[in-house]
Design a protein around this motif. Structure first.
Motif, PDB file in Angstrom:
ATOM      1  N   ILE A   6      -2.383   4.140 -18.199  1.00  0.00           N
ATOM      2  CA  ILE A   6      -1.136   3.548 -18.696  1.00  0.00           C
ATOM      3  C   ILE A   6      -0.183   4.613 -19.232  1.00  0.00           C
ATOM      4  CG2 ILE A   6      -0.163   2.007 -20.469  1.00  0.00           C
ATOM      5  CD1 ILE A   6      -1.525   0.571 -18.140  1.00  0.00           C
ATOM      6  N   PHE A   7      -0.700   5.570 -19.983  1.00  0.00           N
ATOM      7  CA  PHE A   7       0.162   6.526 -20.674  1.00  0.00           C
ATOM      8  C   PHE A   7       0.454   7.802 -19.887  1.00  0.00           C
ATOM      9  CE2 PHE A   7      -1.200   3.920 -24.210  1.00  0.00           C
ATOM     10  CZ  PHE A   7      -0.025   3.783 -24.914  1.00  0.00           C
ATOM     11  N   VAL A   8      -0.358   8.136 -18.889  1.00  0.00           N
ATOM     12  CA  VAL A   8      -0.151   9.400 -18.191  1.00  0.00           C
ATOM     13  C   VAL A   8      -0.008   9.202 -16.686  1.00  0.00           C
ATOM     14  CG1 VAL A   8      -1.089  11.702 -17.765  1.00  0.00           C
ATOM     15  CG2 VAL A   8      -1.413  10.644 -19.990  1.00  0.00           C
ATOM     16  N   TYR A   9      -1.018   8.660 -16.032  1.00  0.00           N
ATOM     17  CA  TYR A   9      -1.060   8.659 -14.577  1.00  0.00           C
ATOM     18  C   TYR A   9       0.012   7.779 -13.941  1.00  0.00           C
ATOM     19  CZ  TYR A   9      -5.590  10.780 -15.480  1.00  0.00           C
ATOM     20  OH  TYR A   9      -6.578  11.593 -15.923  1.00  0.00           O
ATOM     21  N   ILE A  10       0.130   6.547 -14.370  1.00  0.00           N
ATOM     22  CA  ILE A  10       1.105   5.625 -13.753  1.00  0.00           C
ATOM     23  C   ILE A  10       2.544   6.100 -13.952  1.00  0.00           C
ATOM     24  CG2 ILE A  10       2.037   3.279 -13.838  1.00  0.00           C
ATOM     25  CD1 ILE A  10      -0.847   2.305 -14.249  1.00  0.00           C
ATOM     26  N   PRO A  11       2.959   6.492 -15.170  1.00  0.00           N
ATOM     27  CA  PRO A  11       4.343   6.954 -15.320  1.00  0.00           C
ATOM     28  C   PRO A  11       4.671   8.175 -14.465  1.00  0.00           C
ATOM     29  CG  PRO A  11       3.425   6.475 -17.466  1.00  0.00           C
ATOM     30  CD  PRO A  11       2.308   6.384 -16.487  1.00  0.00           C
ATOM     31  N   TYR A  12       3.775   9.160 -14.443  1.00  0.00           N
ATOM     32  CA  TYR A  12       4.056  10.351 -13.650  1.00  0.00           C
ATOM     33  C   TYR A  12       3.965  10.072 -12.149  1.00  0.00           C
ATOM     34  CZ  TYR A  12       4.608  13.412 -17.597  1.00  0.00           C
ATOM     35  OH  TYR A  12       5.084  14.004 -18.735  1.00  0.00           O
ATOM     36  N   PHE A  13       3.115   9.161 -11.753  1.00  0.00           N
ATOM     37  CA  PHE A  13       3.062   8.752 -10.353  1.00  0.00           C
ATOM     38  C   PHE A  13       4.390   8.112  -9.944  1.00  0.00           C
ATOM     39  CE2 PHE A  13       2.283   5.454  -7.176  1.00  0.00           C
ATOM     40  CZ  PHE A  13       1.729   6.214  -6.150  1.00  0.00           C
ATOM     41  N   CYS A  14       4.917   7.250 -10.810  1.00  0.00           N
ATOM     42  CA  CYS A  14       6.201   6.594 -10.514  1.00  0.00           C
ATOM     43  C   CYS A  14       7.345   7.601 -10.470  1.00  0.00           C
ATOM     44  CB  CYS A  14       6.484   5.511 -11.546  1.00  0.00           C
ATOM     45  SG  CYS A  14       5.331   4.131 -11.479  1.00  0.00           S
ATOM     46  N   VAL A  15       7.380   8.510 -11.424  1.00  0.00           N
ATOM     47  CA  VAL A  15       8.452   9.511 -11.459  1.00  0.00           C
ATOM     48  C   VAL A  15       8.382  10.411 -10.235  1.00  0.00           C
ATOM     49  CG1 VAL A  15       9.272  11.565 -12.707  1.00  0.00           C
ATOM     50  CG2 VAL A  15       8.775   9.475 -13.949  1.00  0.00           C
ATOM     51  N   GLY A  16       7.186  10.716  -9.784  1.00  0.00           N
ATOM     52  CA  GLY A  16       7.042  11.578  -8.623  1.00  0.00           C
ATOM     53  C   GLY A  16       7.312  10.892  -7.296  1.00  0.00           C
ATOM     54  N   ASN A  17       7.078   9.588  -7.235  1.00  0.00           N
ATOM     55  CA  ASN A  17       7.195   8.882  -5.957  1.00  0.00           C
ATOM     56  C   ASN A  17       8.456   8.031  -5.800  1.00  0.00           C
ATOM     57  OD1 ASN A  17       4.812   9.768  -4.639  1.00  0.00           O
ATOM     58  ND2 ASN A  17       3.649   8.550  -6.113  1.00  0.00           N
ATOM     59  N   PHE A  18       9.059   7.584  -6.884  1.00  0.00           N
ATOM     60  CA  PHE A  18      10.266   6.750  -6.774  1.00  0.00           C
ATOM     61  C   PHE A  18      11.391   7.436  -6.012  1.00  0.00           C
ATOM     62  CE2 PHE A  18       9.682   3.494 -10.461  1.00  0.00           C
ATOM     63  CZ  PHE A  18       8.573   2.981  -9.816  1.00  0.00           C
ATOM     64  N   PRO A  19      11.647   8.733  -6.233  1.00  0.00           N
ATOM     65  CA  PRO A  19      12.732   9.369  -5.477  1.00  0.00           C
ATOM     66  C   PRO A  19      12.491   9.364  -3.960  1.00  0.00           C
ATOM     67  CG  PRO A  19      12.172  10.720  -7.355  1.00  0.00           C
ATOM     68  CD  PRO A  19      11.148   9.637  -7.276  1.00  0.00           C
ATOM     69  N   PHE A  20      11.246   9.493  -3.541  1.00  0.00           N
ATOM     70  CA  PHE A  20      10.947   9.484  -2.107  1.00  0.00           C
ATOM     71  C   PHE A  20      11.169   8.104  -1.489  1.00  0.00           C
ATOM     72  CE2 PHE A  20       8.183  13.042  -3.519  1.00  0.00           C
ATOM     73  CZ  PHE A  20       8.832  14.040  -2.800  1.00  0.00           C
ATOM     74  N   LEU A  21      10.982   7.063  -2.300  1.00  0.00           N
ATOM     75  CA  LEU A  21      11.165   5.705  -1.802  1.00  0.00           C
ATOM     76  C   LEU A  21      12.595   5.209  -1.974  1.00  0.00           C
ATOM     77  CD1 LEU A  21       7.859   4.223  -3.256  1.00  0.00           C
ATOM     78  CD2 LEU A  21       8.300   4.908  -0.890  1.00  0.00           C
ATOM     79  N   HIS A  27      15.319   5.705 -16.096  1.00  0.00           N
ATOM     80  CA  HIS A  27      15.030   6.620 -17.208  1.00  0.00           C
ATOM     81  C   HIS A  27      13.542   6.708 -17.515  1.00  0.00           C
ATOM     82  CE1 HIS A  27      19.303   7.000 -17.896  1.00  0.00           C
ATOM     83  NE2 HIS A  27      19.399   5.692 -17.870  1.00  0.00           N
ATOM     84  N   LEU A  28      12.712   6.447 -16.530  1.00  0.00           N
ATOM     85  CA  LEU A  28      11.273   6.575 -16.712  1.00  0.00           C
ATOM     86  C   LEU A  28      10.862   8.024 -16.946  1.00  0.00           C
ATOM     87  CD1 LEU A  28       8.611   4.997 -16.719  1.00  0.00           C
ATOM     88  CD2 LEU A  28       8.447   5.405 -14.272  1.00  0.00           C
TER      89      LEU A  28
END
Length: 93
Positions: A6-21, A27-28
Motif C-alpha cells: 500500500i505505501f511503497v509498491y503500488i504508488p511507485y508502480f502507478c507513477v512509473g506506469n501511468f505515463p506509458f498508458l 499528483h500521485l
C-alpha cells in the motif's frame, strides 16, 4: 507485505506506469514521498499489534495494573539443583 504494498509498491508502480498508458497521475508522484515516509511507522505499528510479546509489553507500559508484575523476574534452576531435587530459586530484579 500488505503495508509495503500500500505505501511503497503500488504508488511507485502507478507513477512509473501511468505515463506509458497515457493516464494522468493526479499528483500521485508527490504523494509517493509522503507514503514512503509513513511506511516505517505503519510497519512498526503492525508488528507491535501482531506480535503477542510486543503487544503485551506496550500495554503494560501504559496500563500497569499490578506493580509487582512490572518488575522483571526470572526463575532459574541449576543443573545440580535439578538433579538433587531441590526447590527452584527465584530472583527478582
Amino acid at each position: 507485505t500488505f503495508v509495503a504494498s500500500i505505501f511503497v509498491y503500488i504508488p511507485y508502480f502507478c507513477v512509473g506506469n501511468f505515463p506509458f498508458l497515457g493516464w494522468p497521475d493526479y499528483h500521485l508522484s508527490e504523494l509517493c514521498t509522503v507514503l514512503t515516509s509513513c511506511f516505517p511507522t505503519w510497519d512498526a505499528i503492525v508488528i507491535i499489534c501482531l506480535m503477542k510479546a510486543y503487544r503485551e509489553g506496550l500495554i503494560s507500559i501504559f496500563f500497569c495494573r499490578n506493580p509487582s508484575v512490572a518488575i522483571a523476574s526470572s526463575v532459574w534452576q541449576s543443573s545440580s539443583m535439578a538433579n538433587s531435587g531441590s526447590k527452584q530459586s527465584t530472583i527478582r530484579a
